[in-house]
Motif scaffolding. Structure first.
Motif, PDB file in Angstrom:
ATOM      1  N   UNK A   1     -24.135   2.930   5.335  1.00 55.05           N
ATOM      2  CA  UNK A   1     -24.855   1.906   4.578  1.00 55.05           C
ATOM      3  C   UNK A   1     -26.303   2.373   4.462  1.00 55.05           C
ATOM      4  N   UNK A   2     -26.714   2.745   3.273  1.00 57.09           N
ATOM      5  CA  UNK A   2     -28.038   3.345   3.088  1.00 57.09           C
ATOM      6  C   UNK A   2     -29.183   2.385   3.367  1.00 57.09           C
ATOM      7  N   UNK A   3     -28.952   1.098   3.259  1.00 58.76           N
ATOM      8  CA  UNK A   3     -30.020   0.114   3.484  1.00 58.76           C
ATOM      9  C   UNK A   3     -30.251  -0.173   4.965  1.00 58.76           C
ATOM     10  N   UNK A   4     -29.195  -0.051   5.783  1.00 60.39           N
ATOM     11  CA  UNK A   4     -29.294  -0.446   7.192  1.00 60.39           C
ATOM     12  C   UNK A   4     -29.342   0.729   8.161  1.00 60.39           C
ATOM     13  N   UNK A   5     -29.161   1.945   7.669  1.00 60.77           N
ATOM     14  CA  UNK A   5     -29.137   3.124   8.532  1.00 60.77           C
ATOM     15  C   UNK A   5     -30.490   3.818   8.535  1.00 60.77           C
ATOM     16  N   UNK A   6     -30.751   4.632   9.545  1.00 60.42           N
ATOM     17  CA  UNK A   6     -32.015   5.352   9.667  1.00 60.42           C
ATOM     18  C   UNK A   6     -31.734   6.848   9.725  1.00 60.42           C
ATOM     19  N   UNK A   7     -32.135   7.546   8.650  1.00 60.25           N
ATOM     20  CA  UNK A   7     -31.866   8.970   8.506  1.00 60.25           C
ATOM     21  C   UNK A   7     -33.190   9.684   8.254  1.00 60.25           C
ATOM     22  N   UNK A   8     -33.482  10.708   9.048  1.00 59.30           N
ATOM     23  CA  UNK A   8     -34.747  11.436   8.941  1.00 59.30           C
ATOM     24  C   UNK A   8     -34.778  12.319   7.690  1.00 59.30           C
ATOM     25  N   UNK A   9     -35.972  12.754   7.338  1.00 61.71           N
ATOM     26  CA  UNK A   9     -36.157  13.668   6.209  1.00 61.71           C
ATOM     27  C   UNK A   9     -35.538  15.031   6.520  1.00 61.71           C
TER      28      UNK A   9
ATOM     29  N   UNK B   1     -29.473  11.763  12.032  1.00 61.04           N
ATOM     30  CA  UNK B   1     -29.056  10.383  11.797  1.00 61.04           C
ATOM     31  C   UNK B   1     -29.322   9.614  13.085  1.00 61.04           C
ATOM     32  N   UNK B   2     -30.440   8.895  13.083  1.00 62.66           N
ATOM     33  CA  UNK B   2     -30.859   8.169  14.287  1.00 62.66           C
ATOM     34  C   UNK B   2     -29.989   6.953  14.539  1.00 62.66           C
ATOM     35  N   UNK B   3     -29.585   6.285  13.456  1.00 59.68           N
ATOM     36  CA  UNK B   3     -28.819   5.051  13.576  1.00 59.68           C
ATOM     37  C   UNK B   3     -28.057   4.859  12.281  1.00 59.68           C
ATOM     38  N   UNK B   4     -26.782   4.513  12.382  1.00 57.00           N
ATOM     39  CA  UNK B   4     -26.044   4.266  11.149  1.00 57.00           C
ATOM     40  C   UNK B   4     -25.203   3.012  11.241  1.00 57.00           C
TER      41      UNK B   4
ATOM     42  N   UNK C   1     -18.212  11.730  -1.120  1.00 60.17           N
ATOM     43  CA  UNK C   1     -18.718  10.356  -0.984  1.00 60.17           C
ATOM     44  C   UNK C   1     -19.693  10.236   0.176  1.00 60.17           C
ATOM     45  N   UNK C   2     -19.355  10.851   1.286  1.00 56.69           N
ATOM     46  CA  UNK C   2     -20.245  10.818   2.454  1.00 56.69           C
ATOM     47  C   UNK C   2     -21.549  11.547   2.158  1.00 56.69           C
ATOM     48  N   UNK C   3     -21.463  12.706   1.503  1.00 57.35           N
ATOM     49  CA  UNK C   3     -22.657  13.474   1.156  1.00 57.35           C
ATOM     50  C   UNK C   3     -23.589  12.643   0.287  1.00 57.35           C
ATOM     51  N   UNK C   4     -23.034  12.015  -0.741  1.00 60.20           N
ATOM     52  CA  UNK C   4     -23.862  11.206  -1.662  1.00 60.20           C
ATOM     53  C   UNK C   4     -24.544  10.074  -0.908  1.00 60.20           C
ATOM     54  N   UNK C   5     -23.837   9.420  -0.021  1.00 60.74           N
ATOM     55  CA  UNK C   5     -24.406   8.299   0.721  1.00 60.74           C
ATOM     56  C   UNK C   5     -25.506   8.755   1.681  1.00 60.74           C
ATOM     57  N   UNK C   6     -25.248   9.802   2.439  1.00 58.08           N
ATOM     58  CA  UNK C   6     -26.233  10.268   3.423  1.00 58.08           C
ATOM     59  C   UNK C   6     -27.460  10.844   2.730  1.00 58.08           C
ATOM     60  N   UNK C   7     -27.253  11.608   1.658  1.00 60.20           N
ATOM     61  CA  UNK C   7     -28.394  12.190   0.960  1.00 60.20           C
ATOM     62  C   UNK C   7     -29.271  11.125   0.285  1.00 60.20           C
ATOM     63  N   UNK C   8     -28.707   9.974  -0.032  1.00 59.81           N
ATOM     64  CA  UNK C   8     -29.503   8.932  -0.689  1.00 59.81           C
ATOM     65  C   UNK C   8     -30.155   7.976   0.305  1.00 59.81           C
ATOM     66  N   UNK C   9     -29.840   8.111   1.584  1.00 58.30           N
ATOM     67  CA  UNK C   9     -30.458   7.251   2.598  1.00 58.30           C
ATOM     68  C   UNK C   9     -31.923   7.613   2.771  1.00 58.30           C
ATOM     69  N   UNK C  10     -32.745   6.604   2.978  1.00 51.35           N
ATOM     70  CA  UNK C  10     -34.171   6.824   3.210  1.00 51.35           C
ATOM     71  C   UNK C  10     -34.589   6.138   4.500  1.00 51.35           C
ATOM     72  N   UNK C  11     -35.634   6.650   5.090  1.00 51.81           N
ATOM     73  CA  UNK C  11     -36.182   6.046   6.308  1.00 51.81           C
ATOM     74  C   UNK C  11     -37.132   4.949   5.882  1.00 51.81           C
ATOM     75  N   UNK C  12     -36.829   3.732   6.253  1.00 47.90           N
ATOM     76  CA  UNK C  12     -37.698   2.605   5.909  1.00 47.90           C
ATOM     77  C   UNK C  12     -38.853   2.608   6.884  1.00 47.90           C
ATOM     78  N   UNK C  13     -40.081   2.696   6.357  1.00 50.74           N
ATOM     79  CA  UNK C  13     -41.255   2.752   7.219  1.00 50.74           C
ATOM     80  C   UNK C  13     -41.935   1.412   7.281  1.00 50.74           C
TER      81      UNK C  13
END
Length: 99
Positions: free
Chosen positions: A61-69, A43-46, A87-99
């Protein structure tokens, strides 16, 4: 490390390290400060939590955070390991890295 069937039963955690940042993953092994994680996501930035504990309980926040593959990783300087809520698992697992 654990195979796919075993990793489904592993405990989801947040690991804060001394020098490698914050990781979400499934705890496969712990030996002192050394931790093996399956499906680990750095988790680079959350946004959405004020601390690692908040991240583990409420997620991000899945839209504003940066989580690696996901990767399998051994972390050698784990200083904090926190169990994650569903709840935390669902949120972190659904986060994507916006390229």
């Amino acid at each position: 490390m654990a195979d796919t069937a075993e990793s489904a039963a592993l405990k989801p955690v947040i690991v804060r390290t001394y020098s490698a940042g914050v990781h979400f993953g499934y705890l496969a092994r712990r030996d002192g400060k050394e931790v093996d994680l399956e499906r680990s996501r750095r988790i680079h930035y959350w946004v959405g939590a004020n601390s690692c504990s908040g991240l583990a309980t409420g997620g991000l926040d899945t839209k504003k955070s940066r989580v690696a593959d996901p990767v399998t990783i051994t972390l050698t300087e784990a200083i904090e390991i926190i169990d994650c809520t569903p709840e935390a698992v669902a949120s972190i697992e659904s986060a994507t890295w916006v390229r």
